[in-house]
Design a protein around this motif. Sequence first.
Motif, PDB file in Angstrom:
ATOM      1  N   UNK A  22      -4.978 -31.825  26.480  1.00 10.51           N
ATOM      2  CA  UNK A  22      -3.605 -32.242  26.206  1.00 10.51           C
ATOM      3  C   UNK A  22      -2.594 -31.108  26.352  1.00 10.51           C
ATOM      4  N   UNK A  23      -3.050 -29.870  26.329  1.00  9.89           N
ATOM      5  CA  UNK A  23      -2.155 -28.718  26.469  1.00  9.89           C
ATOM      6  C   UNK A  23      -2.021 -28.255  27.919  1.00  9.89           C
ATOM      7  N   UNK A  24      -2.718 -28.926  28.832  1.00  7.91           N
ATOM      8  CA  UNK A  24      -2.636 -28.565  30.239  1.00  7.91           C
ATOM      9  C   UNK A  24      -3.572 -27.444  30.645  1.00  7.91           C
ATOM     10  N   UNK A  25      -4.555 -27.168  29.785  1.00  5.93           N
ATOM     11  CA  UNK A  25      -5.536 -26.118  30.077  1.00  5.93           C
ATOM     12  C   UNK A  25      -6.917 -26.730  30.293  1.00  5.93           C
ATOM     13  N   UNK A  26      -7.804 -25.930  30.880  1.00  5.41           N
ATOM     14  CA  UNK A  26      -9.169 -26.371  31.112  1.00  5.41           C
ATOM     15  C   UNK A  26      -9.798 -26.852  29.805  1.00  5.41           C
ATOM     16  N   UNK A  27     -10.350 -28.035  29.815  1.00  2.00           N
ATOM     17  CA  UNK A  27     -10.998 -28.631  28.644  1.00  2.00           C
ATOM     18  C   UNK A  27     -12.273 -27.848  28.338  1.00  2.00           C
TER      19      UNK A  27
END
Length: 156
Positions: A22-27
């Motif tokens: 949700x933060x736009x980073x790699x899960x």
Amino acid sequence: MEYSGKGYAETTHIVMSENINQLGNLHGGTLMQWVDIIGAVAATRHCRSIVTTAVLDSMDFKHPVPLGGIVTLKACVTWTGNTSLEVRVDVYSERCNTDKKTRTNTAYMVFVALGYDGKPKAVPHFVPKTENEQKEYARAQQRREERLRKKDVNDG
């Protein structure tokens, strides 16, 4: 990472929209899957047999990797026992507009070699050749002893 043995593997990914949180980073779960796969490749190359993941010691997430980031995973065998082996996986990230690489994660995993009957089988002995491999091998033996102590505490 320098490595002189056959149990080495490397792969590179670009972080795509299906890989982000949700933060736009790699899960984190996606990265853990990539780590498990590349670790298994290195272990398989070393013992030339099926392997299964037995332990993931820990995985610290030091730096986020944004959408579009390039992720390189490098795995190598650090220690072998009778039927198990330890693999170190280092994760590096870079942005597409720079050549600066940042180590974002390191994980230590233990795999067990299996025969086609599903039973543990002997693995070839890993002989550390370089100074770095020898240091890593000694630390791997310490990690193994700690794992066994934890197992005894949890089982008792």
